[in-house]
Design a protein around this motif. Sequence first.
Motif, PDB file in Angstrom:
ATOM      1  N   THR A   1       0.854  -1.177   0.000  1.00  0.00           N
ATOM      2  CA  THR A   1       0.000   0.000   0.000  1.00  0.00           C
ATOM      3  C   THR A   1       0.892   1.230   0.000  1.00  0.00           C
ATOM      4  O   THR A   1       2.113   1.133   0.106  1.00  0.00           O
ATOM      5  CB  THR A   1      -0.950   0.000   1.218  1.00  0.00           C
ATOM      6  OG1 THR A   1      -1.882   1.069   1.070  1.00  0.00           O
ATOM      7  CG2 THR A   1      -0.187   0.157   2.516  1.00  0.00           C
ATOM      8  N   GLY A   2       0.306   2.410  -0.169  1.00  0.00           N
ATOM      9  CA  GLY A   2       1.103   3.636  -0.220  1.00  0.00           C
ATOM     10  C   GLY A   2       2.041   3.648  -1.396  1.00  0.00           C
ATOM     11  O   GLY A   2       3.149   4.156  -1.323  1.00  0.00           O
ATOM     12  N   ARG A   3       1.593   3.098  -2.543  1.00  0.00           N
ATOM     13  CA  ARG A   3       2.464   2.979  -3.703  1.00  0.00           C
ATOM     14  C   ARG A   3       2.116   4.011  -4.762  1.00  0.00           C
ATOM     15  O   ARG A   3       0.993   4.479  -4.847  1.00  0.00           O
ATOM     16  CB  ARG A   3       2.350   1.579  -4.321  1.00  0.00           C
ATOM     17  CG  ARG A   3       2.535   0.478  -3.309  1.00  0.00           C
ATOM     18  CD  ARG A   3       2.397  -0.872  -3.945  1.00  0.00           C
ATOM     19  NE  ARG A   3       3.595  -1.208  -4.692  1.00  0.00           N
ATOM     20  CZ  ARG A   3       3.649  -2.192  -5.575  1.00  0.00           C
ATOM     21  NH1 ARG A   3       2.576  -2.893  -5.841  1.00  0.00           N
ATOM     22  NH2 ARG A   3       4.768  -2.464  -6.202  1.00  0.00           N
ATOM     23  N   ALA A   4       3.137   4.297  -5.583  1.00  0.00           N
ATOM     24  CA  ALA A   4       2.944   5.231  -6.704  1.00  0.00           C
ATOM     25  C   ALA A   4       2.224   6.496  -6.247  1.00  0.00           C
ATOM     26  O   ALA A   4       1.295   6.983  -6.876  1.00  0.00           O
ATOM     27  CB  ALA A   4       2.173   4.548  -7.836  1.00  0.00           C
ATOM     28  N   GLU A   5       2.684   7.013  -5.104  1.00  0.00           N
ATOM     29  CA  GLU A   5       2.208   8.282  -4.575  1.00  0.00           C
ATOM     30  C   GLU A   5       0.758   8.256  -4.105  1.00  0.00           C
ATOM     31  O   GLU A   5       0.126   9.301  -3.961  1.00  0.00           O
ATOM     32  CB  GLU A   5       2.425   9.399  -5.604  1.00  0.00           C
ATOM     33  CG  GLU A   5       3.887   9.537  -6.004  1.00  0.00           C
ATOM     34  CD  GLU A   5       4.120  10.644  -7.019  1.00  0.00           C
ATOM     35  OE1 GLU A   5       3.166  11.382  -7.324  1.00  0.00           O
ATOM     36  OE2 GLU A   5       5.242  10.777  -7.480  1.00  0.00           O
ATOM     37  N   SER A   6       0.214   7.051  -3.872  1.00  0.00           N
ATOM     38  CA  SER A   6      -1.144   6.947  -3.352  1.00  0.00           C
ATOM     39  C   SER A   6      -1.088   6.535  -1.886  1.00  0.00           C
ATOM     40  O   SER A   6      -0.370   5.610  -1.532  1.00  0.00           O
ATOM     41  CB  SER A   6      -1.932   5.890  -4.142  1.00  0.00           C
ATOM     42  OG  SER A   6      -2.035   6.261  -5.495  1.00  0.00           O
ATOM     43  N   PRO A   7      -1.834   7.223  -1.011  1.00  0.00           N
ATOM     44  CA  PRO A   7      -1.783   6.893   0.414  1.00  0.00           C
ATOM     45  C   PRO A   7      -2.418   5.546   0.710  1.00  0.00           C
ATOM     46  O   PRO A   7      -3.242   5.045  -0.059  1.00  0.00           O
ATOM     47  CB  PRO A   7      -2.579   8.035   1.062  1.00  0.00           C
ATOM     48  CG  PRO A   7      -3.488   8.512  -0.023  1.00  0.00           C
ATOM     49  CD  PRO A   7      -2.746   8.329  -1.309  1.00  0.00           C
ATOM     50  N   GLY A   8      -2.051   4.971   1.842  1.00  0.00           N
ATOM     51  CA  GLY A   8      -2.624   3.703   2.260  1.00  0.00           C
ATOM     52  C   GLY A   8      -2.448   3.520   3.753  1.00  0.00           C
ATOM     53  O   GLY A   8      -1.754   4.289   4.410  1.00  0.00           O
ATOM     54  N   GLU A   9      -3.093   2.485   4.294  1.00  0.00           N
ATOM     55  CA  GLU A   9      -3.029   2.230   5.733  1.00  0.00           C
ATOM     56  C   GLU A   9      -2.496   0.830   5.981  1.00  0.00           C
ATOM     57  O   GLU A   9      -2.930  -0.140   5.346  1.00  0.00           O
ATOM     58  CB  GLU A   9      -4.414   2.380   6.358  1.00  0.00           C
ATOM     59  CG  GLU A   9      -4.399   2.239   7.872  1.00  0.00           C
ATOM     60  CD  GLU A   9      -5.733   2.595   8.504  1.00  0.00           C
ATOM     61  OE1 GLU A   9      -5.902   2.342   9.707  1.00  0.00           O
ATOM     62  OE2 GLU A   9      -6.605   3.138   7.782  1.00  0.00           O
TER      63      GLU A   9
END
Length: 380
Positions: free
Chosen positions: A335-343
Amino acid sequence: MSFTSLGLSPFILKALALENYSQPYPIQKEAIPVILKNKDVLGIAKTGSGKTASYVLPILNNLKSTKTLKNRHVKVLVLVPTRELAMQVEDVFNTFALALPERVKTMAIFGGVSINPQMMGMNGVSILIATPGRLIELEESNAVSISEIDTLVLDEADKMLNLGFKEEMDRIFALLPKKRQNLLFSATLSKEVENIKELLLNNPEVIKIEEREDDIELIDQIAYTVEESRKGPLLRYLIKKDNLKQVLVFVSSAFKADSVANKLCRNGIHAVSTHGKKSMNSRSESLRRFKTGKIRVLVTTDLLARGIDIEFLPYVINYELPRSPKDYVHRIGRTGRAESPGEAISFITPEDEHHFKIIQKKMKKEVRVVDSADFDMQGC
């Protein structure tokens, strides 16, 4: 910068718009114009940075202008280390090839499955994605020729070398034409990758996308202290309370993956397990359905912690901690890949507390810890 400024054809730009690709990632911005000019490229970028599309798009763009070859003589060869990555790359090629005015046949070949369907499927293939061992088998059986390719791609070259494919790769290189475009992509620039660069690449454009130290900040990490016997109810409580969807849950064994998934299903949460003891077809179908949102929770072992590109994955849960801090980072890095947030959520039993402190120290980041003892998990 938008994709329109990179020199791609209207057909490719239309496909990008349909797939909701708006802005190119750094590796795409740098690599696409260079590949369009038929130059050799050495691209260094971490997994999840968008590198697959950085070579797929310009290859498809240039393919229409290449000469027609005899049957079973492929135009483009992409070498990858694993079956999962081969299928992932094939999916990206097929997604954008549909936009081209002429049909382009792409095929992925890999071991672990019967070779006969792959041999029969080689008719008319222009783009071949292959693991080294299976490619050699097919070439020795005269099922495919790579002697006239226009473009060679080595994707995750560092991993191929780490997995011991150097001898097979050397055999494959000897079969290739001298005149061709070479594209080498790797997450790291190791000594072995440098050696391959010197052997294969002709005056390459070197593109290195530096990993920002704050990349991990895209991942909102939280840990819950919990007794072993309350892990199942806690997992179900969190999923239901916050209505979590597209959740990747990591456990330590195939048996545990099946057990956790079954209990989720019995409690009204659609979940599927996937691991090394499942068939290749089962694993592929589970991953495909999970990526498209048809499976709410996918429970897996570390089989999927490396090399699988699931963009925009919102949640990763460590139901059980991995043995090493490095594996922990690989897991939460889904998660949190390619500038996308994640938890990223971790369950910490009393026995895990010392190990989790070591993980945080190695990661150089303190994770917020919440005591779940007072959570009202009745009915979960």
